[in-house]
Scaffold this motif. Sequence first.
Motif, PDB file in Angstrom:
ATOM      1  N   PRO A  69       0.817  -1.224   0.000  1.00  0.00           N
ATOM      2  CA  PRO A  69       0.000   0.000   0.000  1.00  0.00           C
ATOM      3  C   PRO A  69       0.854   1.279   0.000  1.00  0.00           C
ATOM      4  CG  PRO A  69      -0.913  -1.578   1.530  1.00  0.00           C
ATOM      5  CD  PRO A  69       0.415  -2.135   1.084  1.00  0.00           C
ATOM      6  N   PHE A  70       1.988   1.233   0.680  1.00  0.00           N
ATOM      7  CA  PHE A  70       2.901   2.384   0.667  1.00  0.00           C
ATOM      8  C   PHE A  70       3.366   2.661  -0.759  1.00  0.00           C
ATOM      9  CE2 PHE A  70       7.112   4.203   0.569  1.00  0.00           C
ATOM     10  CZ  PHE A  70       7.063   5.219   1.501  1.00  0.00           C
ATOM     11  N   LYS A  71       3.781   1.620  -1.452  1.00  0.00           N
ATOM     12  CA  LYS A  71       4.290   1.775  -2.815  1.00  0.00           C
ATOM     13  C   LYS A  71       3.220   2.292  -3.773  1.00  0.00           C
ATOM     14  CE  LYS A  71       7.700  -1.875  -2.253  1.00  0.00           C
ATOM     15  NZ  LYS A  71       8.104  -3.217  -2.677  1.00  0.00           N
ATOM     16  N   ARG A  72       1.969   1.870  -3.567  1.00  0.00           N
ATOM     17  CA  ARG A  72       0.872   2.262  -4.460  1.00  0.00           C
ATOM     18  C   ARG A  72       0.286   3.625  -4.124  1.00  0.00           C
ATOM     19  NH1 ARG A  72      -1.069  -2.871  -3.238  1.00  0.00           N
ATOM     20  NH2 ARG A  72      -2.611  -1.898  -1.904  1.00  0.00           N
ATOM     21  N   SER A  73       0.232   3.973  -2.831  1.00  0.00           N
ATOM     22  CA  SER A  73      -0.587   5.108  -2.406  1.00  0.00           C
ATOM     23  C   SER A  73       0.157   6.197  -1.648  1.00  0.00           C
ATOM     24  CB  SER A  73      -1.726   4.595  -1.520  1.00  0.00           C
ATOM     25  OG  SER A  73      -2.453   3.600  -2.183  1.00  0.00           O
ATOM     26  N   SER A  74       1.458   6.233  -1.737  1.00  0.00           N
ATOM     27  CA  SER A  74       2.210   7.237  -0.976  1.00  0.00           C
ATOM     28  C   SER A  74       3.224   7.974  -1.861  1.00  0.00           C
ATOM     29  CB  SER A  74       2.932   6.566   0.200  1.00  0.00           C
ATOM     30  OG  SER A  74       2.020   5.967   1.073  1.00  0.00           O
ATOM     31  N   PRO A  75       2.750   8.716  -2.842  1.00  0.00           N
ATOM     32  CA  PRO A  75       3.704   9.387  -3.740  1.00  0.00           C
ATOM     33  C   PRO A  75       4.568  10.433  -3.039  1.00  0.00           C
ATOM     34  CG  PRO A  75       1.472  10.146  -4.169  1.00  0.00           C
ATOM     35  CD  PRO A  75       1.364   8.994  -3.207  1.00  0.00           C
ATOM     36  N   ARG A  76       4.027  11.131  -2.057  1.00  0.00           N
ATOM     37  CA  ARG A  76       4.816  12.152  -1.365  1.00  0.00           C
ATOM     38  C   ARG A  76       5.940  11.512  -0.548  1.00  0.00           C
ATOM     39  NH1 ARG A  76      -0.606  13.887  -0.393  1.00  0.00           N
ATOM     40  NH2 ARG A  76      -1.099  15.690  -1.670  1.00  0.00           N
ATOM     41  N   LEU A  77       5.593  10.445   0.167  1.00  0.00           N
ATOM     42  CA  LEU A  77       6.611   9.759   0.964  1.00  0.00           C
ATOM     43  C   LEU A  77       7.616   9.033   0.077  1.00  0.00           C
ATOM     44  CD1 LEU A  77       4.415   8.410   3.897  1.00  0.00           C
ATOM     45  CD2 LEU A  77       6.188  10.168   4.031  1.00  0.00           C
ATOM     46  N   THR A  78       7.170   8.511  -1.062  1.00  0.00           N
ATOM     47  CA  THR A  78       8.089   7.864  -1.999  1.00  0.00           C
ATOM     48  C   THR A  78       9.083   8.887  -2.547  1.00  0.00           C
ATOM     49  OG1 THR A  78       6.436   6.205  -2.567  1.00  0.00           O
ATOM     50  CG2 THR A  78       8.241   6.510  -4.119  1.00  0.00           C
ATOM     51  N   ALA A  79       8.607  10.081  -2.837  1.00  0.00           N
ATOM     52  CA  ALA A  79       9.504  11.150  -3.290  1.00  0.00           C
ATOM     53  C   ALA A  79      10.491  11.525  -2.187  1.00  0.00           C
ATOM     54  CB  ALA A  79       8.701  12.369  -3.727  1.00  0.00           C
ATOM     55  N   LEU A  80      10.020  11.544  -0.959  1.00  0.00           N
ATOM     56  CA  LEU A  80      10.893  11.830   0.184  1.00  0.00           C
ATOM     57  C   LEU A  80      11.956  10.738   0.326  1.00  0.00           C
ATOM     58  CD1 LEU A  80      10.844  14.126   2.321  1.00  0.00           C
ATOM     59  CD2 LEU A  80       9.678  12.519   3.827  1.00  0.00           C
TER      60      LEU A  80
END
Length: 158
Positions: A69-80
Motif C-alpha cells: 500500500p505504501f508503494k501504491r498510495s504514498s507518492p509524497r513519501l516515496t519522493a521523500l
Amino acid sequence: MSVTLLTSRTDLDSAVDQVLPLAREKVCIFDRDLALFRLEQPARVDMLRTFLASGTTHRLTIVLQDPEPFKRSSPRLTALLAQFGHRFELLASPASLDKLSDSLLLVDDRHGVVHFHRDQARGKVMLDAPAECAPYRKRFEAILAEGCTPQGSTTLGL
C-alpha cells in the motif's frame, strides 16, 4: 514527563501532530501499512522533510508489515525516500512478524505514540518520557533484529 491515553482516532491524529515536530535525531515507525499514522498528509510530509533536511545525522526508519500500500498510495513519501534515501530507511518486516497488531511511532527515544491493536482505537502518547519509551524502543530494535528487507523508492523491472 507526560503520558496520556488515546481513545479515539482524533486523539491519535492529535498525538502524531504533537510528536512529529519534536524530532531532533531520529524517528522510528512500525506499522502494518502506514495508513494508521496518515503520514502521506502534506503537512506531515513537510514535517518529515524539514526534519530530514535540517541535520546530516537525522534518521527516519519505517518498518512495514505490508509495504505494497505504501508503494501504491504514498507518492509524497516515496519522493521523500528518493530524495533522502541516505537518511530514510524503508523496510519490510519478515512474515514471522505478520501477527503483530500494534503500531509504534518513536521520536528520539523520548517521545512516542503507541497504538495497542489495529482493531481498536486505544493507545498512548508519551511526551518527554524516556523511561516510558524505553520498552518500545527495545521492541523496535527486536523487530529490526528479525531481519527486515530494505525497500527502494523505485520499482525495478523492464
